[in-house]
Write an enzyme that holds these catalytic residues in place. Sequence first.
Site, PDB file in Angstrom:
ATOM      1  N   SER A 322      -3.268  -8.428  11.797  1.00 48.22           N
ATOM      2  CA  SER A 322      -3.353  -9.244  10.583  1.00 48.22           C
ATOM      3  C   SER A 322      -3.994  -8.460   9.449  1.00 48.22           C
ATOM      4  O   SER A 322      -3.540  -8.518   8.293  1.00 48.22           O
ATOM      5  CB  SER A 322      -4.161 -10.517  10.858  1.00 48.22           C
ATOM      6  OG  SER A 322      -4.370 -11.256   9.669  1.00 48.22           O
ATOM      7  N   TRP A 325      -1.509  -5.973   8.232  1.00 47.21           N
ATOM      8  CA  TRP A 325      -0.451  -6.646   7.474  1.00 47.21           C
ATOM      9  C   TRP A 325      -0.839  -6.751   6.006  1.00 47.21           C
ATOM     10  O   TRP A 325       0.018  -6.670   5.116  1.00 47.21           O
ATOM     11  CB  TRP A 325      -0.218  -8.042   8.050  1.00 47.21           C
ATOM     12  CG  TRP A 325       0.779  -8.872   7.297  1.00 47.21           C
ATOM     13  CD1 TRP A 325       2.125  -8.922   7.495  1.00 47.21           C
ATOM     14  CD2 TRP A 325       0.514  -9.783   6.205  1.00 47.21           C
ATOM     15  NE1 TRP A 325       2.712  -9.801   6.615  1.00 47.21           N
ATOM     16  CE2 TRP A 325       1.756 -10.342   5.811  1.00 47.21           C
ATOM     17  CE3 TRP A 325      -0.642 -10.181   5.549  1.00 47.21           C
ATOM     18  CZ2 TRP A 325       1.849 -11.272   4.781  1.00 47.21           C
ATOM     19  CZ3 TRP A 325      -0.544 -11.096   4.519  1.00 47.21           C
ATOM     20  CH2 TRP A 325       0.693 -11.639   4.138  1.00 47.21           C
ATOM     21  N   HIS A 326      -2.143  -6.916   5.734  1.00 47.17           N
ATOM     22  CA  HIS A 326      -2.589  -7.096   4.360  1.00 47.17           C
ATOM     23  C   HIS A 326      -2.502  -5.830   3.537  1.00 47.17           C
ATOM     24  O   HIS A 326      -2.434  -5.901   2.299  1.00 47.17           O
ATOM     25  CB  HIS A 326      -4.028  -7.628   4.331  1.00 47.17           C
ATOM     26  CG  HIS A 326      -4.129  -9.095   4.607  1.00 47.17           C
ATOM     27  ND1 HIS A 326      -4.178  -9.605   5.884  1.00 47.17           N
ATOM     28  CD2 HIS A 326      -4.167 -10.166   3.777  1.00 47.17           C
ATOM     29  CE1 HIS A 326      -4.259 -10.923   5.824  1.00 47.17           C
ATOM     30  NE2 HIS A 326      -4.231 -11.289   4.564  1.00 47.17           N
ATOM     31  N   GLY A 327      -2.523  -4.673   4.167  1.00 43.23           N
ATOM     32  CA  GLY A 327      -2.431  -3.461   3.368  1.00 43.23           C
ATOM     33  C   GLY A 327      -2.625  -2.204   4.177  1.00 43.23           C
ATOM     34  O   GLY A 327      -3.199  -2.221   5.269  1.00 43.23           O
ATOM     35  N   PHE A 477       0.434  -7.697  -1.337  1.00 45.31           N
ATOM     36  CA  PHE A 477       0.633  -7.684   0.103  1.00 45.31           C
ATOM     37  C   PHE A 477       2.058  -8.038   0.486  1.00 45.31           C
ATOM     38  O   PHE A 477       2.379  -7.998   1.654  1.00 45.31           O
ATOM     39  CB  PHE A 477      -0.337  -8.660   0.789  1.00 45.31           C
ATOM     40  CG  PHE A 477      -1.781  -8.410   0.423  1.00 45.31           C
ATOM     41  CD1 PHE A 477      -2.284  -7.121   0.408  1.00 45.31           C
ATOM     42  CD2 PHE A 477      -2.609  -9.459   0.080  1.00 45.31           C
ATOM     43  CE1 PHE A 477      -3.596  -6.882   0.065  1.00 45.31           C
ATOM     44  CE2 PHE A 477      -3.935  -9.226  -0.254  1.00 45.31           C
ATOM     45  CZ  PHE A 477      -4.424  -7.945  -0.268  1.00 45.31           C
TER      46      PHE A 477
END
Length: 477
Positions: A322, A325-327, A477
């Site tokens: 997770s 996934w954000h960056g 994102f």
Amino acid sequence: MLFNSLEFMFFLPIVYLLYWCFTNKKLGLQNILLLVSSYIFYACWDWRFLFLLMFSTFLDYFSGIQIDKEQNQIKRKLWLFLCVGINLGFLGFFKYYNFFIENFVALIESLGFQAHISSLQIILPVGISFYTFHGLSYVIDIYYRRISSERNFIEYSLFVSYFPLLVAGPIERATHLLPQIKKPRFFNREQSVAGLKQILWGFFKKVVIADNCAFFVNQIFNNSAEQNGSTLFLGAVLFAFQIYGDFSGYSDIAIGTSKLFGINLLKNFNFPYFSRDISEFWRRWHISLSSWFRDYLYIPLGGSRGGTWMKVRNTFIIFIVSGFWHGANWTFIVWGALNAVFMMPAMISGTNRHYLDVVAQGKIFPTLKEIFQLIITFTLTVFAWIFFRSENLSHAIDYIKGIFNKSFFLIPEFDFKIISVLILFFMVVEWFGREQDYAIDKFFLNNKLLRYSFFYLIIFLVFWFGTDKQQFIYFQF
């Protein structure tokens, strides 16, 4: 096109009037209008990446049909792997290519070898993480026979590209959104009024709270070496309110906008800063993403069925994924791992699903125990947000060191009076509305004059603070 832009202020009423005046009771025309509007909405950012969105849509649509009609399990799995691989390949290239190249070069050079691999100037297509996850959930659900493939290409394209959720969610499921797209929709005044109210509250969160916090947050984080401990601490707290106001504000605008067209989207935030532990926080924060990772990663890995070790392992996996996934930055990975660590006491003791109700439900004030729990949970969350906001790990560590020294007891170097009053007002409204879908859904002021005075105050504040247009954080994102 930004929700908080002048273009959107013209775009939305035009689409709304066309939708109800010229396509009312004509489902096919309604869906075509929404699809065309969605492509125009996306093309206003960069029309070139519209073709990537269309390719992803066709890939998932065609793959879904092939997986659904194929009886041979090996061929079904092959189609699934092909579709997932291509989707993740595009996502990985645009979002993570430079990250992996830079870290690979650093590793090679640390071993004493020369590396001549250069990074690329890659533009990240806005919304690619969100519409990719829409498509992935769709084909995975077909593979596991949870749903049948959609044969109407217009309706499936609208499911993927629906403009209120296209660039920053909520991450919808085919089981929830597609039936609404296929169902005739009729004008409902109450639903439109509810949508406008939620849009208004979303704009308040974004323009009044998030953007005003951003003014201080950017100055403090960008010049953290020059700030005293108390200023750095308040900067981290303000970032917590900035990202909440920004992202939940976007979600409220998206959900409210969708209500105007008779379509209900998934709830994405449920007053997360009124959580009594980190487990409850993650049931209330970015709900559509958390539930996506739960259903498509955590449970397939074994979930909580294999004992304590498996629960701990799987929890770390989903939080680290997770974060990534954000960056493409180690700060996001550490942020995810920190939240996993914060989850461990509840996971190991089996109390991670202890708080499923609303804090102080039916009461005006929480108990002293609940106040202590809220403060501890918020403090842990703010600490993790420091890594999320920092440019790199060194910046985050230096920032934290700057907080924990004698200068923490000095007077802050900025005047926080106005933003403090705005946040206090915001949190009071959120507290009294915490049992609703959003804070002003069924407002607590029964007197009509006071209620309308409140709405006009919100409108005034939105226009007063709405001159400095800032992009939504989650667009990156």
